[in-house]
Structure formats: C-alpha cells, structure tokens
Design an enzyme around this catalytic site. Structure first.
Site, PDB file in Angstrom:
ATOM      1  N   TYR A  34      34.624 -55.709 -93.741  1.00  0.00           N
ATOM      2  CA  TYR A  34      34.799 -54.862 -92.556  1.00  0.00           C
ATOM      3  C   TYR A  34      36.073 -55.276 -91.841  1.00  0.00           C
ATOM      4  O   TYR A  34      36.312 -56.449 -91.598  1.00  0.00           O
ATOM      5  CB  TYR A  34      33.624 -55.005 -91.599  1.00  0.00           C
ATOM      6  CG  TYR A  34      33.867 -54.384 -90.241  1.00  0.00           C
ATOM      7  CD1 TYR A  34      33.911 -53.004 -90.093  1.00  0.00           C
ATOM      8  CD2 TYR A  34      34.083 -55.174 -89.113  1.00  0.00           C
ATOM      9  CE1 TYR A  34      34.151 -52.423 -88.874  1.00  0.00           C
ATOM     10  CE2 TYR A  34      34.326 -54.596 -87.879  1.00  0.00           C
ATOM     11  CZ  TYR A  34      34.349 -53.215 -87.774  1.00  0.00           C
ATOM     12  OH  TYR A  34      34.594 -52.646 -86.548  1.00  0.00           O
ATOM     13  N   LYS A  35      36.906 -54.334 -91.550  1.00  0.00           N
ATOM     14  CA  LYS A  35      38.115 -54.602 -90.784  1.00  0.00           C
ATOM     15  C   LYS A  35      38.395 -53.417 -89.882  1.00  0.00           C
ATOM     16  O   LYS A  35      38.110 -52.267 -90.224  1.00  0.00           O
ATOM     17  CB  LYS A  35      39.312 -54.872 -91.698  1.00  0.00           C
ATOM     18  CG  LYS A  35      39.653 -53.724 -92.639  1.00  0.00           C
ATOM     19  CD  LYS A  35      40.831 -54.077 -93.516  1.00  0.00           C
ATOM     20  CE  LYS A  35      41.161 -52.945 -94.488  1.00  0.00           C
ATOM     21  NZ  LYS A  35      42.300 -53.291 -95.355  1.00  0.00           N
ATOM     22  N   THR A  36      38.955 -53.695 -88.735  1.00  0.00           N
ATOM     23  CA  THR A  36      39.276 -52.631 -87.796  1.00  0.00           C
ATOM     24  C   THR A  36      40.444 -51.816 -88.321  1.00  0.00           C
ATOM     25  O   THR A  36      41.462 -52.364 -88.731  1.00  0.00           O
ATOM     26  CB  THR A  36      39.627 -53.231 -86.424  1.00  0.00           C
ATOM     27  OG1 THR A  36      38.531 -54.017 -85.967  1.00  0.00           O
ATOM     28  CG2 THR A  36      39.910 -52.137 -85.425  1.00  0.00           C
ATOM     29  N   VAL A  37      40.291 -50.512 -88.310  1.00  0.00           N
ATOM     30  CA  VAL A  37      41.321 -49.619 -88.822  1.00  0.00           C
ATOM     31  C   VAL A  37      42.276 -49.273 -87.688  1.00  0.00           C
ATOM     32  O   VAL A  37      41.894 -48.613 -86.728  1.00  0.00           O
ATOM     33  CB  VAL A  37      40.701 -48.342 -89.412  1.00  0.00           C
ATOM     34  CG1 VAL A  37      41.793 -47.413 -89.917  1.00  0.00           C
ATOM     35  CG2 VAL A  37      39.742 -48.690 -90.533  1.00  0.00           C
ATOM     36  N   SER A 181      46.426 -49.472 -91.782  1.00  0.00           N
ATOM     37  CA  SER A 181      45.549 -48.880 -92.790  1.00  0.00           C
ATOM     38  C   SER A 181      45.571 -47.362 -92.738  1.00  0.00           C
ATOM     39  O   SER A 181      45.384 -46.699 -93.750  1.00  0.00           O
ATOM     40  CB  SER A 181      44.111 -49.385 -92.603  1.00  0.00           C
ATOM     41  OG  SER A 181      44.062 -50.785 -92.677  1.00  0.00           O
TER      42      SER A 181
END
Length: 677
Positions: A34-37, A181
C-alpha cells in the site's frame, strides 16, 4: 503559537480517534502492498479563435452562460485548484495554454524565446507544482480581470503544432513529477482535426502521444461541441490516435470520455452552461484511484487463489489539520510551525535514545519487557489474506452487525492471471444464490485478524445512464460477542389508528423527494464547507464570509405550500384519536412543554421512575461565576460534575455536548477568551 478557534476541538477529535484505534497503534503498514498515490494534473487549454468566442444568445441573468470555452476551462481549473489545496495538499497541478500569440515555458522566458527550451505558441501559465495561495490568486485575477485576460488570451495567426504541445507536456512531467504514480494531461479543445492537410504533423503528434503513454501519463480529452453553430466534435478525425483507453503501467486505467461537452444554447430550457458541464466532467475524472490495500490473496477454496484490491468508497469526511501555524512577532502573515519531539529521562532530564526504550506490560505486580522482535512475533497472525471459511444465507447477516466501514474489493491481474474471470463468477453466484461468504480477514501485516462477511454488490445505473455503484464484492467486518450490546428493554407502545396512518401517508407523499431518491451530492456538509471557506479566506487574504450556505435547511415555504393543509388535518385526526384512547384506556395525559406527554399513570407494566425533586445543595444546582473562575485559576475544573458544568454552560449560551473533558475545554476556552480581552 497563535490560538486557532478550531484547535481544541480538532485536538479532542484526534484524542478520541486515538483511543478508538489504540488496539491498532502498533500495527506496521506494509509499504510494498500500500502506498499513497500522488497525483499530478496538467491542464492543456486551447486558445483558438473559436475557443475565445462567446455565445451570441447568452442570458444576461445567468453569467455562466456567457463564457467563452477558454474562460470556462480556466474557471474550471481554478475551481479544481481550490479543491486540491484542501482535499489533496500534496498533489501537483499546472496550466498550459496552447495556440497563444505569446510563448513561455520557463520563468524568465520572453516572446523572443532566447532562454531555456521553447515551444512556439505554448504559454505555461502555472508551472506543475503543489498549488500555493499565490497561484490561486493569480488564476482568480486572470479569470476576473478582462484586461489581463485580453492581453494574454490572444489567438495566434499560425496553427500550433500538437506535437510541440504534447512534447512540452512531456518535459513538464519529466522535470516536475518524475516519480509520481498518477500523471494526467487534461486536454480541453474544440478542434477535432488539427493539421487536417499535414499528414507528417499528424504522425508526429501520434508519436509524441505514444511517448507520453510510455512515460505513464494518461491523456484525458475534454472535447467541446457547439450546438448553436451546428458543430459536433468528431474523435475519429484525429484524437482516436492520440487518446488511448489504457496505458502499459496501468491496465486498469479508465476508458476515455465517450461523450463530448456541449456548449448549451442559453435559450434551451434544459441546457446547462459550459462551465457546469466542464466542472461535472472534470470532477468525474479528477480523483485518482487510491487503493486501501493491494495484491491481497483471496482464497476462495483450497488451492484456489486470486488477487484483489481494496477501496473505501463511502467514508465520513471531516476537517483534517495537516500542520500548526503561528504568527511571528515581526509579521502578520501566519507561518507553518515545524515541530520536533524528544524523549527526556524524568530523573536526569537527559535525552533518551530510541535503542534505550523497551515496551513492557504489568502482570502480577511484575513488569515484563519485550524486544521489538518479540512483540512482532506475538502480534503476527500470518500474512495478509482474505480466506473464505464457508457460505451462509444472506438472511443470516443482520443489518446491525456492522461496527466499521465496509471495504469494496475488485479483482487484480497482477499476481494471478484470470482473477477477473473467477471474481466475476463468484460475484454473480453470490447474487443469484443470495448468500455471503464467511471469511478470515487480515488486511495487512501485523494487523488484528477479524471475521468478515463477503457479500456481492450489484451494479447500479442512474436514469441518465451513469454508473452510480460499480459491481463487485464488499467486505463487512463482523463483531465478536464482546462487541455486541444488549438491546434496549421493550416498552409498551401505542399503535396509531388507521385514520392517523392514512392522513400521515398523504403528508409523507407530499414531502417526498423527486423519484423518491435521496442524492447526497446535492447536500454538501455545511459545517465542513464553512470550515474550508474560512480556511480559503485566510489563505487568499479575502474577506471573511458572514454566514455559511446551508442546503440542508428545510424549505419552510415550500413545505407549507405542499403539505400545510394536510398537516393541519392530521393534527385534528390525531386529537380525536388521542381523546378516544384516553376514554378507552382510562388514562389521562397532557401535552408537555418539550412535545412529550406528562401522564398521571405509568405506560409500561413496570412503571416509570418517579421524578426526583430538585433541592438546594443538589449537585445540579447552579454555581456562580466566581466559583468557576476560582476553579479555572487553580486548574481544578475536573472537580465539578458534568451536571455542574452543563448548568453553567447553559447559562452562558455555550455548547453542552460531549464528554466531561469536552465541557471542561469549553469552559477553559471561555475564560481564556475573557482574559485575553
């Protein structure tokens, strides 16, 4: 540090949220899953003669109908920039004008173009960056000041090269947002056939578009048609080779808009302004997809796994403070405070390093400490997984079995090819059989596992043909036995007569919303919007608004016109039914001040508790301002009871909602304000 009027309240909300999530405070988020877009949006707006032409039959009573497409696009970008500063403060946004007489790519460039890279008839109005208050004010002045707009928004006599426009966007994304991203180019134009007689220029533009997609940039086309001039945008002439439905780095990218944006005729009864159409179209594409978790294996059965992504589609939106501000003594402009924290030893006041800290638990009077590795092993319940244990009828899933927000899941082909086909078959089978899957759910590493219900959600389409809710599966966390509270005791209810029910049915029918559907998007949260409006006014140095716009307030005149007479008739029937009930039951009652009834006899079999008579010296008797101020001075407000505090606050016309600490904070804020005054 400056005192903010919402600071204490926000701090209390943060404390309450921390208490609710203290069980998960030590969970480690898996960054690989999970990573912040971060999103970077570049507006490319056409400045041609047709885009600068205003409608001839514009309605003077509706200013939005008299806007040229270019000005409407700039206002749309201005609106999106305002939203981004609040909702996504880390996202980037820029504005590129093409087809202008002036050319500018970098700061310091002039019309002759001897510094830096140059792209003829391309003007970089706002560089791609996190929007600042100065950028918003500059864009606002441009759309409101006709003189400045006339000087800048002048169409070039020569045709602009679309290859140059796309290559300019490529350079901007490469230099300003290389690691984002999500990178998107919003192209607004009404020219469906650039370079109609130049095949080489068309091929060159197609190559530049391919370069953008290889870079991971999505082109979103916003085509504008002109019904009043008999012109309809045709994608097949040029833009089918420019706008792709997907990009290699994101196979799940949304398909391009399939309908053009029509500059509606102002005289048409159902026509909407171009600005409204643009705002609606951009809003539908403005928010990038942000996955809550990604590539979590979904075990449907032994040896059968697929990959899914999780999203939060519905969530309560609240004001979120991202930083503290303070007023420097030599300036009136607020500055962002940079905080730092250091752990100090209580006895020696020396700084404590992180390696010296160990977590411990008390057990039997002894302190048992653990290392980080030992704590990780204790909390490890396995890798993230969504595992189906079995299936049960949907009727066995009560509606009240919900204590957290549901998570929407959708298939992903990243880890398991064919996940979409298996996922679709499961979703259709659950819908047809009216069953749900009981699952063991661990969303991320070191998370607390829970039992969850996996149920199917059908696709919902509006009357206009838009998708309201996508098809998929929902994960509903189920409560354990300790989470379930006892239901309230049964009370003796009085059933309304048939006459009352019939009269009230007419009242409800008169007050029904159109098509009996509640659309929450038409009623924004007034408290939230007021908070953001004040924030915007402070940041842009505007005049503070006097009162908020509340669309949730009832329209009393319309209600009276539609249902006033029926409500009166219902009241008459209710009075007769009440008198008949008194006669039949032998009970008497009189309307109370608060709308209830003071009855001489108890309604339930167990009876009601007798009302306590308030006496002097009781704890909820009034207290003086001197006593309250003395307690405030000695920091002893906690010695008062909740009844004491509420009684005193009511006398001052202050809020009496919340827990005891909330009431103490309100009292403290009141005395601090008086002291500062």
């Amino acid at each position: 540090m400056a005192d903010l009027p919402y600071r204490d309240k926000m701090a209390d909300n943060s404390n309450r949220a921390a208490e609710e999530e203290e069980d998960e405070e030590d969970e480690v988020v898996d960054e690989s899953g999970y990573k912040t877009v971060k999103d970077a949006v570049l507006f490319a707006i056409d400045v041609s003669k047709s885009m600068l032409t205003t409608p001839e039959d514009a309605d003077p009573k509706k200013p939005d109908t008299g806007l040229s497409p270019t000005i409407a696009a700039l206002k749309c970008a201005y609106s999106l920039m305002q939203q981004r500063i609040i909702s996504n403060p880390n996202d980037m946004m820029g504005i590129l004008l093409f087809g202008t007489k002036k050319s500018k790519f970098q700061e310091g460039d002039d019309e002759t173009g001897k510094t830096g890279l140059q792209y003829p008839h391309c003007y970089l109005l706002t560089d791609l960056d996190v929007p600042a208050a100065a950028d918003v004010k500059h864009l606002r002045n441009l759309v409101n000041d006709e003189g400045e707009a006339t000087d800048l928004l002048r169409a070039s006599d020569q045709e602009v090269s679309m290859a140059n426009v796309l290559f300019c966007a490529n350079q901007i994304f490469t230099t300003k947002a290389p690691n984002f991203s999500s990178r998107r180019l919003f192209l607004v134009t009404d020219n469906d056939s650039p370079h109609a007689t130049n095949r080489d220029a068309r091929n060159s533009a197609a190559v530049r578009a391919k370069d953008l997609y290889d870079l991971g940039v999505t082109i979103e086309l916003f085509p504008i048609s002109h019904p009043d001039r008999g012109y309809t945008f045709d994608r097949s002439k040029f833009y089918d080779d420019i706008v792709y439905s997907a990009i290699p780095s994101d196979p799940d990218a949304p398909a391009p808009l399939t309908t053009d944006i029509k500059a509606a005729n102002a005289s048409a009864k159902d026509g909407i302004s171009l600005l409204q159409a643009l705002l609606s179209s951009v809003a539908s594409r403005a928010a990038p997809r942000r996955a809550l978790f990604s590539s979590v294996p979904f075990e449907i059965g032994p040896g059968l796994k697929i990959s899914v992504k999780g999203f939060i589609l519905l969530k309560r939106q609240e004001p979120k403070r991202t930083s503290y501000i303070y007023l420097p003594p030599d300036s009136e402009k607020p500055q962002i405070a940079v905080g730092s924290s250091t752990l100090m030893a209580e006895d020696t006041a020396r700084s404590v390093e992180k390696v010296e800290i160990r977590k411990a638990f008390k057990f039997g009077g002894e302190t048992v400490s653990f290392t980080e590795d030992e704590l990780s092993k204790i909390r490890n319940f396995g890798d993230p997984v969504l595992r189906i244990i079995g299936f049960k009828p949907l009727s066995m899933l009560p509606i009240w079995a919900n204590y957290k927000h549901n998570t929407f899941i959708y298939p992903s082909e990243e880890d398991f090819v064919g996940s979409t086909r298996v996922f679709s078959a499961l979703q259709q089978k659950l819908l047809k059989s009216q069953k749900f899957g009981l699952a063991w759910f661990i969303p991320r590493r070191n998370a607390v596992p829970t039992l969850a219900a996996v149920y199917a959600g059908a696709e919902r389409i509006s009357d206009a043909g838009d998708q309201v809710m996508p098809p998929g599966l929902w994960i509903k966390p189920l409560p354990f036995a300790d989470d379930i509270r006892e239901p309230p005791a049964e009370i003796d209810l009085i059933k309304a007569s048939d006459d009352c029910i019939d009269k009230m049915r007419v009242v409800v029918q008169q007050l029904q919303l159109p098509k009996a559907v509640y659309d929450p998007q038409r009623y924004p949260n007034p408290s939230l919007q007021w908070f953001y409006r004040i924030l915007q006014a402070l940041a842009l140095e505007e005049d503070l608004p006097e009162q908020p716009e509340d669309k949730t307030l009832p329209r009393w005149k319309q209600i009276h016109k539609r249902a006033g007479q029926y409500v009166v008739e219902f009241g008459e029937v209710l009075d007769k039914a009440f008198a008949r009930w008194q006669k039949d039951s032998g009970r008497s009652g009189a309307p109370g001040v608060n709308g209830g009834a003071k009855r001489s006899q108890p309604f339930g079999a167990s009876g009601s508790a007798p009302k306590r008579v308030k006496k002097e010296g009781d704890e909820d008797a009034g207290i003086s301002d001197e006593d309250m101020r003395a307690a405030f001075t000695k920091n002893a407000l906690s010695s008062f009871t909740v009844a004491h505090l509420k009684t005193w606050l009511q006398g001052k016309g202050l809020s009496t909602t919340g827990k005891k600490q909330d009431l103490i904070d309100v009292v403290t804020g009141w005395f601090e304000t008086k002291r500062d005054a």
